[in-house]
Structure formats: structure tokens, C-alpha cells
Motif scaffolding. Structure first.
Motif, PDB file in Angstrom:
ATOM      1  N   MET A 418      27.409  -7.128  66.752  1.00 42.56           N
ATOM      2  CA  MET A 418      27.671  -8.570  66.775  1.00 42.56           C
ATOM      3  C   MET A 418      26.475  -9.349  66.229  1.00 42.56           C
ATOM      4  O   MET A 418      25.817 -10.077  66.970  1.00 42.56           O
ATOM      5  CB  MET A 418      27.946  -8.999  68.215  1.00 42.56           C
ATOM      6  N   ILE A 419      26.259  -9.169  64.952  1.00 44.33           N
ATOM      7  CA  ILE A 419      25.102  -9.816  64.344  1.00 44.33           C
ATOM      8  C   ILE A 419      25.564 -10.682  63.191  1.00 44.33           C
ATOM      9  O   ILE A 419      26.399 -10.265  62.384  1.00 44.33           O
ATOM     10  CB  ILE A 419      24.130  -8.734  63.778  1.00 44.33           C
ATOM     11  N   ASN A 420      25.042 -11.896  63.137  1.00 44.77           N
ATOM     12  CA  ASN A 420      25.244 -12.700  61.936  1.00 44.77           C
ATOM     13  C   ASN A 420      24.017 -12.502  61.059  1.00 44.77           C
ATOM     14  O   ASN A 420      22.920 -12.935  61.403  1.00 44.77           O
ATOM     15  CB  ASN A 420      25.415 -14.173  62.286  1.00 44.77           C
ATOM     16  N   MET A 421      24.244 -11.841  59.947  1.00 53.64           N
ATOM     17  CA  MET A 421      23.119 -11.446  59.113  1.00 53.64           C
ATOM     18  C   MET A 421      22.349 -12.647  58.584  1.00 53.64           C
ATOM     19  O   MET A 421      21.124 -12.602  58.452  1.00 53.64           O
ATOM     20  CB  MET A 421      23.609 -10.603  57.933  1.00 53.64           C
ATOM     21  N   GLU A 422      23.062 -13.718  58.271  1.00 52.24           N
ATOM     22  CA  GLU A 422      22.382 -14.882  57.700  1.00 52.24           C
ATOM     23  C   GLU A 422      21.418 -15.499  58.702  1.00 52.24           C
ATOM     24  O   GLU A 422      20.298 -15.879  58.368  1.00 52.24           O
ATOM     25  CB  GLU A 422      23.398 -15.914  57.221  1.00 52.24           C
ATOM     26  N   VAL A 423      21.901 -15.601  59.939  1.00 52.15           N
ATOM     27  CA  VAL A 423      21.041 -16.176  60.973  1.00 52.15           C
ATOM     28  C   VAL A 423      19.821 -15.292  61.186  1.00 52.15           C
ATOM     29  O   VAL A 423      18.691 -15.765  61.280  1.00 52.15           O
ATOM     30  CB  VAL A 423      21.819 -16.324  62.301  1.00 52.15           C
ATOM     31  N   LEU A 424      20.083 -14.014  61.217  1.00 49.67           N
ATOM     32  CA  LEU A 424      19.010 -13.077  61.478  1.00 49.67           C
ATOM     33  C   LEU A 424      17.964 -13.047  60.367  1.00 49.67           C
ATOM     34  O   LEU A 424      16.760 -13.026  60.615  1.00 49.67           O
ATOM     35  CB  LEU A 424      19.607 -11.671  61.647  1.00 49.67           C
ATOM     36  N   MET A 425      18.439 -13.066  59.138  1.00 45.35           N
ATOM     37  CA  MET A 425      17.532 -12.879  58.019  1.00 45.35           C
ATOM     38  C   MET A 425      17.087 -14.174  57.353  1.00 45.35           C
ATOM     39  O   MET A 425      16.152 -14.172  56.567  1.00 45.35           O
ATOM     40  CB  MET A 425      18.180 -12.010  56.924  1.00 45.35           C
ATOM     41  N   GLY A 426      17.793 -15.248  57.610  1.00 47.77           N
ATOM     42  CA  GLY A 426      17.512 -16.473  56.871  1.00 47.77           C
ATOM     43  C   GLY A 426      17.828 -16.233  55.408  1.00 47.77           C
ATOM     44  O   GLY A 426      18.770 -15.517  55.096  1.00 47.77           O
TER      45      GLY A 426
END
Ligand code: ADP
Ligand code: ZN
Length: 489
Positions: A418-426
């Protein structure tokens, strides 16, 4: 969807059609009231012979979509009373010669109002300010009459989106476009004036034109299918002496990918051939001769061969989409499957309408990917892995978008969690993250491709039946597909 290489022959036919239309346009541009050397063609409603829907064969869907507009021009009060807002502008888009001008003219004729027509190309290479002035004159003339249809052909000449116009946009084009938009917002919604613009390519237009309150109704006027071609042929045969031996349905079969204008031209050419030899009536030989003049100008070109293979590929590809839609998402409506190319996606297309809903499940997303992949799966199953075509490029794009969201936004991939990659990586690019993402989406894609292939293998009979029917009739609807599938079970 079939694209590029495969539509080569279609493109060349379209180019030929365009040439005809240019000639046709030149000769048609004679009458009209002049204003500063500018032609305003006006077809008065008093003209003895009414120009209307009778003059257009086929285009049934488009006719349905403009019926309320005709009613609105006739009696705007009726709609005002309900507080209804009708479109001020409509865009007709589709290949050249498919009857866009005809349709606009017929709307005016059916509503019994004058028809004002200009072409976007008349505005190019004018001095700054001149084009804008002409637009204002045009609207002034129409407004003076009250109700009217204003038709702007080749709207892309003034309304091309900035990213698409070469070497930046000129001031003149901008001013003309702005004048048009200002005039359109200037008239009252229920005046009974409607502006219709035509273009070959909807996607090339400046988005400013397409906003609500401007040209907000978009209607495709596409190439005719077999049945529509039969109707067009009959219509243009009406005023000609035709031999009893001439078989309309066989001409319709031979004119795949012809526009209405090309069909009209074919029959006109046949009439000339017949007249030249002094024949009593136009016979099959005259039409055969006309074919060569119209299509290639040379007898050696083997058009039938090329289009035959293309049609087979299109038929299996589109049948694949339709079949899998019905198998994995029976509640989706396959409203139309056709091997007649649309300007939106070259080659054929299948329209499938999903039920509107608020949430989509993981199953839904996977089924959607399967539907997108089904065209390619069918190609592989029938023609072999090395014979798959470029026709699936749009499908792959769509499927990839869904797969990306599946993994990146909705937390549906087990490994990624359950990861939003955009949020995580910017915005930073992380090679490791990209690699995992690539690995997971392609794993998902491969699994769904194989599942779709298995499903299609089990239903190969239905696939063949649907594509054979497509090859014969070119367009099928929901009921046809259901019937063809029922025989299977
Ligand atoms: P477009 O504006 O889409 O380029 P036109 O409306 O100018 O095409 O059509 C050119 C000619 O082609 C018409 O004058 C007519 O003779 C013929 N034609 C095209 N479509 C049809 C149709 N659906 N029914 C009858 N004739 C058609
Ligand atoms: Zn496809």
C-alpha cells in the motif's frame, strides 16, 4: 486498433479523396454575396428544392445527435421555457468527404434557416486584423437574420492548438480565433443561431475552442460502412440511367474505405465514361473503368489484395476486443464494433461502455487490462507470434496506464503493497524503485495476457464467427455480438 503501416493504403486513398474534394470545392465556390472581396455563401431557405436529411445517406448516428439542435433552432422558446441551454457550437470531425458540410447544410435546411459558410483557410495569410473583421461581419450578417446556421469549414486553419502549429502561432491567427470566441459568447444562448465547425482532426484543435459554452458538442462523421455505402450509392444513382445488371451491393463491397465524396466521384466518372462511348445506360464496364480512374489512375495497383489482409487483421483484432469484453465483463455494453477506421483510432474500433460506478475493484481493473490486450491476443492466436502488428499500440498504452495506477496509486500490487510511489519518492528518480515498478507491472501484464489467451483459445469458435461476420458486414452491434456468442455455448 490498427495503425501506421497497415493504414498506408487507406491513407493513400484518403489523399486521393482530398484531391477530389479540393477540385470539387473550387468549382463549388462560385455564388454568394461579396463583402470586401469575401465570400459569404448563403443558401436561402426559400430555395425551391429543400435541402435536408434526404440528401444524406447513412450517417444515422450523427443525424440522431443533431435532431434536438434542429428542433431548437426552429423553436428556441420551447427550450427557454424549461431553462434548457443548447450548444452554441458543434464540431463535426472525420475524414474528408464524409459529409460534414452536407450535414451542416441539411441542418439549416431542416430547420428552415439561412446557411452561412466560410472556410478557415480563407483566413490564413491575411493582414493582422482583417480576419477578425471578417468574423465579425459574418456574425453580423447572421444575426441580422435572427436564426441561422454558421458553418466554418477547416476550423484547424485558425484553431490549431499551439503545440501543434508550426513555428509558433501568428498574431493574425490568434486575433481571428479570439474574434470567433468573442462573437460566440456574444449571442444569447437561445437566439437560434448555431455555429458548426468541421475538421479532420479533433485532437489538433486548441482546447480553448472546445470548452463549455463554445464548441462543446463533438460529433464524429466517419467513413461509411457497407450498409451506408449501399445507401450512398443508391442516392447518387437516382439521377443517372443505370443498367439493370449493375449490382449495388457488389459496388458497396468494392468500395471499402471510400468516403461519400469518393463514391459520388466514382459514379460521376462512370457516367462520363458511358457518355463518352455513347452508351444507352451506365453499365458494369463503365463502373469498372471509373474505378481505375478514381482509385489509382493505374490498373496495375492491386488494391484488393492489400485491403483484404488489412481487413482480416482488423476483423480478428476487433473481434478479440468484443469477445473478451463480453466474456469478462458481461455487463459492459459493446455498442459498436467495426472494421471501418475512425479518425480517433485508425483501423477499426470497438466501443465498449462500462457501467458507471463510484469504485472500481481490483477485478475490474484487471478485466479492463484484459479487454485492452485482447486485440493483440487475437492477432497472435490467429496469425502467429511473429505476425502481430503495430495495431495494438494504443491498447498497450491504455493497459500500461491502468497497470501503473494499479501498482502506484491504488496499492493493489502485493509486492509493492500500500504505497503511493509519488508521495514516497517525490519527483526524484530512483532507479531501484523504477525497477521494482517495471518488474511488477510487467509481471501483471504477462499474467493477464496469458489468462486472456487461454480464455480466447477456449472460445476460438466464437472469435472466428464474430470476425467472419465483421468481414461481411463491417459493423456489428451489441445484439449481433450476443447472438454470435450464444451459438457457442
Ligand atoms: P466533408 O465536408 O466531410 O469534407 P462534404 O459534405 O463536402 O464532405 O461531401 C462532399 C460530397 O460527397 C457531397 O457533396 C456528396 O456528393 C458526397 N457525400 C459525402 N457524404 C455523403 C453522404 N453521407 N450521402 C450522400 N452523399 C455524400
Ligand atoms: Zn485494439
Amino acid at each position: 486498433m490498427i495503425s501506421l503501416d497497415i493504414i498506408q493504403p487507406i491513407i493513400s486513398i484518403v489523399i486521393i479523396a482530398t484531391a477530389f474534394i479540393l477540385v470539387y470545392r473550387k468549382s463549388a465556390r462560385v455564388s454568394g454575396g461579396h463583402k470586401m472581396g469575401f465570400e459569404l455563401k448563403k443558401v436561402a431557405h426559400e430555395s425551391a428544392v429543400k435541402f435536408g436529411f434526404n440528401n444524406i445517406a447513412g450517417n444515422i448516428e450523427a443525424k440522431e445527435q443533431v435532431e434536438d439542435v434542429i428542433d431548437f433552432i426552429k423553436s428556441p422558446e420551447k427550450y427557454t421555457r424549461y431553462g434548457a441551454r443548447m450548444p452554441r457550437g458543434m464540431i463535426f470531425y472525420g475524414s474528408p468527404g464524409t459529409g460534414k458540410t452536407l450535414m451542416a447544410k441539411a441542418i439549416a435546411g431542416e430547420a428552415g434557416v439561412p446557411f452561412y459558410s466560410v472556410s478557415g483557410s480563407d483566413f490564413v495569410q491575411l493582414y493582422v486584423g482583417v480576419g477578425a473583421g471578417r468574423v465579425r461581419d459574418l456574425f453580423k450578417a447572421a444575426r441580422k437574420h435572427g436564426r441561422a446556421v454558421i458553418f466554418i469549414d477547416e476550423i484547424d486553419a485558425i484553431g490549431k492548438s499551439r503545440s501543434n502549429s508550426a513555428s509558433g502561432s501568428s498574431d493574425e491567427k490568434d486575433q481571428t480565433l479570439n474574434a470567433l470566441l468573442t462573437e460566440m459568447s456574444g449571442f444569447e444562448e437561445n437566439d437560434g443561431i448555431i455555429v458548426i465547425a468541421a475538421t479532420n482532426r479533433l485532437d489538433m484543435l486548441d482546447p480553448a475552442l472546445l470548452r463549455p459554452g463554445r464548441f462543446d458538442r463533438h460529433i464524429e462523421i466517419g467513413l461509411p460502412d457497407l450498409k451506408a455505402r449501399e445507401m450512398i450509392i443508391k442516392l447518387h444513382m437516382k439521377n443517372k440511367p443505370i443498367s439493370d445488371t449493375v449490382d449495388v451491393s457488389s459496388i458497396a463491397k468494392q468500395t471499402v474505405y471510400f468516403s461519400g465524396a469518393m463514391i459520388e466521384n466514382l459514379l460521376n466518372e462512370a457516367a462520363i465514361v458511358s457518355a463518352k462511348r455513347g452508351g444507352l445506360v451506365i453499365d458494369d464496364k463503365d463502373i469498372d473503368k471509373a474505378f481505375y480512374t478514381v482509385v489509382a489512375g493505374a490498373e496495375k495497383q492491386d488494391r484488393s489484395m492489400i485491403s483484404d489482409m488489412d481487413r482480416q487483421i482488423s476483423a480478428y483484432h476487433e473481434a478479440g476486443h468484443a469477445l473478451v469484453t463480453k466474456l469478462v465483463a458481461p455487463s459492459n455494453i459493446v455498442s459498436k464494433v467495426t472494421i471501418i477506421p475512425s479518425t480517433k483510432g485508425a483501423g477499426g474500433f470497438s466501443m465498449n461502455i462500462a457501467k458507471d460506478r463510484m469504485y472500481y475493484t481490483r477485478d475490474d481493473m484487471e478485466r479492463q487490462i484484459q479487454i485492452s490486450l485482447a486485440g493483440r491476443v487475437a492477432e497472435e492466436l490467429i496469425f502467429g507470434a511473429n505476425k502481430v502488428t503495430t495495431g495494438a499500440s494504443n491498447d498497450i498504452e491504455k493497459a500500461t496506464e491502468i497497470a501503473r495506477d494499479y501498482c502506484m496509486r491504488y496499492g493493489m500490487d502485493e509486492k509493492l503493497g500500500m504505497i503511493n510511489m509519488e508521495v514516497l519518492m517525490g519527483n526524484s528518480d530512483n532507479p531501484i524503485a523504477s525497477e521494482i515498478l517495471l518488474k511488477q507491472s510487467s509481471k501483471l501484464m504477462k499474467r493477464l495476457y496469458n489468462e486472456t489467451r487461454e480464455l480466447m483459445e477456449k472460445n476460438k469458435d466464437a472469435l472466428i464467427r464474430i470476425s467472419n461476420e465483421l468481414l461481411v458486414r463491417e459493423t456489428l452491434d451489441e445484439d449481433d455480438i450476443s447472438d454470435l456468442m450464444k451459438i457457442a455455448s
